[in-house]
Design a protein around this motif. Structure first.
Motif, PDB file in Angstrom:
ATOM      1  N   ARG A   1       5.297  -1.298  -5.003  1.00 43.80           N
ATOM      2  CA  ARG A   1       4.147  -0.690  -4.336  1.00 43.80           C
ATOM      3  C   ARG A   1       4.139  -0.946  -2.837  1.00 43.80           C
TER       4      ARG A   1
ATOM      5  N   GLU B   1       4.276   2.071  -0.627  1.00 40.19           N
ATOM      6  CA  GLU B   1       3.115   2.900  -0.328  1.00 40.19           C
ATOM      7  C   GLU B   1       2.697   2.801   1.134  1.00 40.19           C
TER       8      GLU B   1
ATOM      9  N   TYR C   1      -1.244   8.792   0.586  1.00 39.47           N
ATOM     10  CA  TYR C   1      -2.203   7.958  -0.132  1.00 39.47           C
ATOM     11  C   TYR C   1      -3.411   7.613   0.728  1.00 39.47           C
TER      12      TYR C   1
ATOM     13  N   ARG D   1      -7.191   8.939  -5.579  1.00 36.38           N
ATOM     14  CA  ARG D   1      -5.781   9.183  -5.908  1.00 36.38           C
ATOM     15  C   ARG D   1      -5.617  10.184  -7.050  1.00 36.38           C
TER      16      ARG D   1
ATOM     17  N   GLU E   1      -5.030   9.924 -10.146  1.00 34.09           N
ATOM     18  CA  GLU E   1      -3.865   9.648 -10.994  1.00 34.09           C
ATOM     19  C   GLU E   1      -4.359   9.225 -12.375  1.00 34.09           C
TER      20      GLU E   1
ATOM     21  N   LYS F   1      -0.676   6.602 -14.757  1.00 31.89           N
ATOM     22  CA  LYS F   1      -1.618   6.086 -13.749  1.00 31.89           C
ATOM     23  C   LYS F   1      -0.923   5.802 -12.416  1.00 31.89           C
ATOM     24  N   SER F   2      -0.012   6.698 -12.042  1.00 31.78           N
ATOM     25  CA  SER F   2       0.734   6.539 -10.797  1.00 31.78           C
ATOM     26  C   SER F   2       1.163   7.910 -10.299  1.00 31.78           C
TER      27      SER F   2
END
Length: 252
Positions: free
Chosen positions: A194, A197, A203, A213, A215, A220-221
């Motif tokens: 991460r 990011e 983002y 987000r 997601e 969940k990404s």
């Protein structure tokens, strides 16, 4: 339904959030200073890469500048499937190239895939970012984005500064290097997982949008929504590891 309030109430709450945002900004500034204070490591290996002009030494990737930012692309030799996160990362760099280059920073994307494979990928995506192949080199292994099959199988790949069960022989990351006046190259920074990011401005925008987000898929990404920019609306699937499989009707 989300809460709906008067303009005056909204400004009061926004001011309270602004205090926390300023604290976060100051904390980021402090972390940035600590990054600059990290010691450097001299690059001892004579890495050679394959690119559009044939075999070139590591120093040539700087292209006359003193600093080098590397986007490690998760693409191994013989791997036809593209990583959506890496594609998103290179897309972010595209518009920044003239600004970074004018600020003494050269940018390259490096992967373990062969040069013909990377050249075809670069052309298909319409990218301007210089690509280089580290195939046959220890570069990817030395900087924590490629792993020996035995280490992957044993779940002891050294990734993100600890032994991990990565499940893949190649993974994404970012690294920074500097070349001094004598030509000596030093490794100054790398980030993975991460940490990447920080280089994805999308983002920061999504986090200010009403849906955040957004997601909410099975992973969940970004794997739930990100696709190579030329494949949105065309179907296909993304594996949990981020590799995109185009629909059978698409030319690969």
């Amino acid at each position: 339904m989300h809460r709906v309030v008067s303009r005056e109430e909204w400004i009061a709450e926004r001011r309270r959030l602004l205090v926390e945002e300023k604290e976060l900004t100051r904390r980021r500034d402090a972390v940035a200073r600590k990054r600059l204070e990290l010691p450097w490591v001299k690059v001892e290996s004579d890495y050679v890469f394959d690119g559009p002009d044939g075999r070139v030494p590591f120093a040539d990737l700087f292209r006359g500048r003193s600093q080098l930012f590397v986007q490690h692309v998760m693409q191994g030799p013989g791997q036809p499937l593209q990583c959506v996160g890496c594609a998103l990362g290179v897309d972010h760099l595209e518009s920044l190239l003239p600004h970074l280059e004018n600020h003494d920073v050269s940018v390259v994307a490096i992967a373990r895939a062969t040069w013909p494979e990377l050249s075809a990928l670069k052309e298909r995506m319409g990218w301007r970012t210089p690509f280089y192949s580290s195939f046959g080199s220890e570069f990817n292994y030395d900087y924590g984005v490629s792993f020996k099959p035995a280490d992957v199988a044993a779940g002891r790949a050294f990734y993100n500064y600890r032994e991990s069960d990565v499940g893949l022989e190649d993974i994404a990351g970012n690294s920074a290097f500097i070349r001094d006046d004598s030509g000596t190259i030093f490794h100054t920074y790398s980030s993975y997982s991460r940490g990447g990011e920080d280089f994805l401005a999308i983002y920061r925008i999504l986090e200010t949008m009403p849906k955040g987000r957004n997601e909410h898929g099975p992973f969940k990404s970004m794997v739930d929504w990100a696709r190579p920019h030329n494949m949105y609306g065309k179907g296909g699937e993304v594996q949990p590891n981020g590799r995109y499989t185009p629909p059978a009707s698409c030319c690969r």
